[in-house]
Design a protein around this motif. Structure first.
Motif, PDB file in Angstrom:
ATOM      1  N   LEU A 134       0.826  -1.210   0.000  1.00 30.39           N
ATOM      2  CA  LEU A 134       0.000   0.000   0.000  1.00 30.39           C
ATOM      3  C   LEU A 134       0.862   1.262   0.000  1.00 30.39           C
ATOM      4  CD1 LEU A 134      -2.800  -1.098   2.497  1.00 30.39           C
ATOM      5  CD2 LEU A 134      -3.092  -0.566   0.068  1.00 30.39           C
ATOM      6  N   ILE A 135       1.980   1.221   0.706  1.00 27.99           N
ATOM      7  CA  ILE A 135       2.885   2.375   0.704  1.00 27.99           C
ATOM      8  C   ILE A 135       3.466   2.590  -0.702  1.00 27.99           C
ATOM      9  CG2 ILE A 135       5.101   3.241   1.564  1.00 27.99           C
ATOM     10  CD1 ILE A 135       4.429   1.911   4.243  1.00 27.99           C
ATOM     11  N   LEU A 136       3.843   1.509  -1.370  1.00 26.74           N
ATOM     12  CA  LEU A 136       4.331   1.612  -2.747  1.00 26.74           C
ATOM     13  C   LEU A 136       3.251   2.180  -3.666  1.00 26.74           C
ATOM     14  CD1 LEU A 136       6.450   1.071  -4.922  1.00 26.74           C
ATOM     15  CD2 LEU A 136       5.588  -1.277  -5.088  1.00 26.74           C
ATOM     16  N   ALA A 137       2.009   1.708  -3.477  1.00 25.36           N
ATOM     17  CA  ALA A 137       0.895   2.229  -4.278  1.00 25.36           C
ATOM     18  C   ALA A 137       0.693   3.722  -4.039  1.00 25.36           C
ATOM     19  CB  ALA A 137      -0.390   1.457  -3.950  1.00 25.36           C
ATOM     20  N   ALA A 138       0.860   4.143  -2.786  1.00 31.68           N
ATOM     21  CA  ALA A 138       0.711   5.562  -2.459  1.00 31.68           C
ATOM     22  C   ALA A 138       1.791   6.398  -3.140  1.00 31.68           C
ATOM     23  CB  ALA A 138       0.770   5.753  -0.941  1.00 31.68           C
ATOM     24  N   ILE A 139       3.022   5.890  -3.162  1.00 30.36           N
ATOM     25  CA  ILE A 139       4.126   6.609  -3.810  1.00 30.36           C
ATOM     26  C   ILE A 139       3.869   6.738  -5.306  1.00 30.36           C
ATOM     27  CG2 ILE A 139       6.579   6.494  -4.381  1.00 30.36           C
ATOM     28  CD1 ILE A 139       6.989   5.115  -1.648  1.00 30.36           C
ATOM     29  N   LEU A 140       3.423   5.646  -5.930  1.00 30.84           N
ATOM     30  CA  LEU A 140       3.113   5.687  -7.358  1.00 30.84           C
ATOM     31  C   LEU A 140       1.972   6.658  -7.652  1.00 30.84           C
ATOM     32  CD1 LEU A 140       3.346   1.869  -8.231  1.00 30.84           C
ATOM     33  CD2 LEU A 140       4.962   3.673  -8.858  1.00 30.84           C
ATOM     34  N   ALA A 141       0.948   6.652  -6.801  1.00 34.78           N
ATOM     35  CA  ALA A 141      -0.178   7.564  -6.990  1.00 34.78           C
ATOM     36  C   ALA A 141       0.277   9.015  -6.882  1.00 34.78           C
ATOM     37  CB  ALA A 141      -1.270   7.271  -5.963  1.00 34.78           C
ATOM     38  N   LEU A 142       1.123   9.321  -5.914  1.00 33.40           N
ATOM     39  CA  LEU A 142       1.649  10.680  -5.764  1.00 33.40           C
ATOM     40  C   LEU A 142       2.459  11.102  -6.985  1.00 33.40           C
ATOM     41  CD1 LEU A 142       2.765  10.765  -2.018  1.00 33.40           C
ATOM     42  CD2 LEU A 142       0.959  12.145  -3.078  1.00 33.40           C
ATOM     43  N   ALA A 143       3.252  10.182  -7.518  1.00 32.54           N
ATOM     44  CA  ALA A 143       4.059  10.490  -8.704  1.00 32.54           C
ATOM     45  C   ALA A 143       3.161  10.794  -9.904  1.00 32.54           C
ATOM     46  CB  ALA A 143       4.988   9.315  -9.025  1.00 32.54           C
TER      47      ALA A 143
END
Length: 205
Positions: A18-27
């Motif tokens: 989920l943290i990785l998904a959040a980083i990708l979403a922010l990018a």
């Protein structure tokens, strides 16, 4: 910092995903904010300047200006200029084909952002299920008499559920916002391009 590490460890294997998904979403959000600015897609006054130069017979200067502008609107106008002398339907068809290609660039990454918004709650639910399983496993091992034995599973369930929603809600909101933004920019582009198409076809601009 210690609390964050402890929180991370309590989230199980789902939380890092989920943290990785959040980083990708922010990018993606940052990228789309930069790309979908009106000045980068539909520069104000460009079609009017191009129309004036076309009417003055300055086609080489127009082509040079459009190449230097290098925006979706400029690239579509350039395609229209390459169809000078063709019937209106031929010009419009070429412009629409170019517009579809530019639309794909504007839509880039949005489907992935929408997928993050849809998958994040499911990942949170998956973490919840594993947390409950761990809690029941603790009950089976030590019984109900030791609340600390249940804390790990319950914490995992709550943390992953919250993390899934925290990732999904902003992702969905930004996905909807950027979809609407693309539609507005496409309509503005079509309106400007149509002016030049009418001019090149001998109609009113």
């Amino acid at each position: 910092m210690r609390d964050l590490v402890e929180l991370f460890s309590l989230g199980g294997f789902v939380l890092p995903i989920l943290i990785l998904a959040a980083i990708l979403a922010l990018a993606i959000v940052g990228n789309r904010f930069w790309v979908l600015r009106r000045a980068r897609v539909v520069p104000q006054g460009l079609v009017e300047r191009v129309a004036d130069m076309v009417e003055a017979g300055k086609l080489p200067q127009v082509v040079k200006q459009l190449y230097e502008n290098d925006t979706p609107l400029a690239r579509i106008l350039l395609v229209a200029l390459q169809q000078v002398g063709q019937p209106r339907d031929a010009i419009k068809e070429a412009v629409e084909d170019a517009g579809r290609h530019e639309m794909a660039h504007l839509d880039r990454y949005l489907n992935f952002l929408g997928s993050i918004a849809g998958v994040a709650p499911l990942l949170g639910l998956l973490g919840t299920v594993f947390g409950i399983m761990h809690a029941f496993a603790a009950i089976g091992a030590v019984g109900m008499g030791d609340p600390k034995a249940l804390a790990g599973g319950i914490a995992e369930a709550l943390i992953t559920t919250a993390a899934g929603l925290i990732v999904a809600i902003p992702s969905l909101l930004f996905y909807r916002y950027f979809r609407g933004r693309v539609e507005v920019l496409v309509l503005a582009t079509e309106k400007d391009v149509l002016k030049l198409v009418n001019l090149l076809a001998g109609g009113k601009s």
